[in-house]
Design a protein around this motif. Sequence first.
Motif, PDB file in Angstrom:
ATOM      1  N   TRP A 381       0.861  -1.196   0.000  1.00 46.93           N
ATOM      2  CA  TRP A 381       0.000   0.000   0.000  1.00 46.93           C
ATOM      3  C   TRP A 381       0.891   1.239   0.000  1.00 46.93           C
ATOM      4  O   TRP A 381       2.094   1.167  -0.229  1.00 46.93           O
ATOM      5  CB  TRP A 381      -0.927  -0.052   1.219  1.00 46.93           C
ATOM      6  N   LYS A 382       0.310   2.378   0.298  1.00 52.39           N
ATOM      7  CA  LYS A 382       1.060   3.644   0.321  1.00 52.39           C
ATOM      8  C   LYS A 382       2.071   3.667   1.455  1.00 52.39           C
ATOM      9  O   LYS A 382       3.146   4.255   1.330  1.00 52.39           O
ATOM     10  CB  LYS A 382       0.093   4.817   0.453  1.00 52.39           C
ATOM     11  N   THR A 413      -2.523  -4.674  -0.331  1.00 50.90           N
ATOM     12  CA  THR A 413      -3.662  -4.408  -1.212  1.00 50.90           C
ATOM     13  C   THR A 413      -3.791  -5.530  -2.236  1.00 50.90           C
ATOM     14  O   THR A 413      -2.801  -6.179  -2.610  1.00 50.90           O
ATOM     15  CB  THR A 413      -3.518  -3.076  -1.958  1.00 50.90           C
ATOM     16  N   LEU A 418      -8.193  -3.217   0.529  1.00 56.20           N
ATOM     17  CA  LEU A 418      -7.107  -2.934   1.462  1.00 56.20           C
ATOM     18  C   LEU A 418      -7.185  -3.931   2.603  1.00 56.20           C
ATOM     19  O   LEU A 418      -8.273  -4.204   3.131  1.00 56.20           O
ATOM     20  CB  LEU A 418      -7.227  -1.506   1.999  1.00 56.20           C
ATOM     21  N   TYR A 443      -6.163   7.456   2.665  1.00 55.52           N
ATOM     22  CA  TYR A 443      -7.310   6.685   2.195  1.00 55.52           C
ATOM     23  C   TYR A 443      -8.517   7.617   2.127  1.00 55.52           C
ATOM     24  O   TYR A 443      -9.377   7.618   3.019  1.00 55.52           O
ATOM     25  CB  TYR A 443      -7.584   5.510   3.143  1.00 55.52           C
TER      26      TYR A 443
END
Length: 487
Positions: A381-382, A413, A418, A443
């Motif tokens: 993810w980020k 993800t 998520l 998000y």
Amino acid sequence: MHEREQLRHHLNHIDDIIKRGNYAPNWDSLSQYEIPDWYQDAKFGIFIHWGVYAVPSYNSEWYARNMYIEGTDAYNQHVAHYGTQDKFGYKDFIPQFKAEKFNAEEWMQIVRQSGAKFVVPVAEHHDGFPMYDCPFTDWNAVKMGPHRDIIQELSDAARQQHLIFGVSSHRAENWWFFNGGRQFDSDVNDPQNAGLYGPAEKCDPKGWIPERQPHEAFLDDWLARTCDLIDRYEPQLLWFDWWIREPSFKPYLKRLAAYYYNKGLDWNKGVAINYKEDAFQEGTAVFDVERGQLDDIRPSFWQTDTSVSENSWSYISHHRYKTADSIIGDLIDIVSKNGALLLNIGPRPDGTIPEQEQEILKAIGQWLAVYGEAIYSTRPWKVFGEGPTKIESGSFTDTKRKPFTAQDIRFTTREGRLYAIVMKKPDDHRILIQSLAETLRLYPNQIESVELLGYSGELEWTRNEHGLTVVLPEDQLIHGAFALRIR
């Protein structure tokens, strides 16, 4: 065919394959390589260290080296139990390595039940004893010891279990591995044993930095052996230890990679090479961290190799085993940072896998059966996660982290979903995921649902400026880490 003629024939074959292929032996060409999807989806594999070094069952897989270094524990143990090294050397363990209970099908069933998607047995360790029908030496498992092609049997059994098959080669380290035996009267000095003990090059006082680089004959043999291994078993993963980083190997690594990647295209299979430190140029193979992790997401896919044991890769009688929960925690952390875990086991010399190691693998498999959706085929993810537990980045740090807490959360993800993997069940059944606070831009989407993998009921949850709060059901048994699916 004469030995040197046979080697030249193999080298000519290697160059012919390279000339006809898409990949050339230079970094610019090899930088076009792409890591296969199967590898990035698999996430979890099993490494297997098994060879003659399992017979003494003492010290570690480096017993083979340490028994020739005066003053070491292994040296003293060896002299006390087997006699001096001129009378009983490492070669004399080979007849005791019978593998009488080895069953490749049973091994691969255990691997499959662990939840692993690929398997990597050691084809040849530093000790110079190939576990397959190597045409470049009579010191191998087909002509001595078990008199079986162990790698062929494992390859066949792995594919029957729909596992991706790989191999590791530690041949490079044989250049110096037995050099301790040069310092006193030992069987390493007998020319008849050179096929096993190798050059045994003199090293500096640190122990494994030889005074001279490998010569052309050794490097040619290394390349021919490795490419022959590729041809025989069509491995989709080729793992190397650290010493291929040495300058003399660089041109040979390029030839090896070009050959292997071209063969992968011929097979229509995605293949990958593992390397440590700076052996390969970034983007031309898959970076591997030994017994350690990274402290953040790595843009390029990478791997950790570690063992179920803290103190050995091979079978010994005095293991300090890790717990299944700690290994699962490492797996989650590694995957959240765009990595994969290659977890090692070490069978006994008779071919049986120690029961405690089987139990560890079984527990991991049971966890993945419930929560694997948050691991397999995911991407980072980020951010990798949140929480207080710090990970020390780098090799040989696998026993340095503190246990994960209920505040430690990792993200993955998959297909627009998520996953928040909580590393430990909280005492009050409540989880606060601060990274999903409404005021953060990590998000920005609305959350439609929050589900606990393995649980069919609905969860109570709220989201505000502090984060996403989730209440766990009291009727759901949870031990260790668990995963939430967030839509």
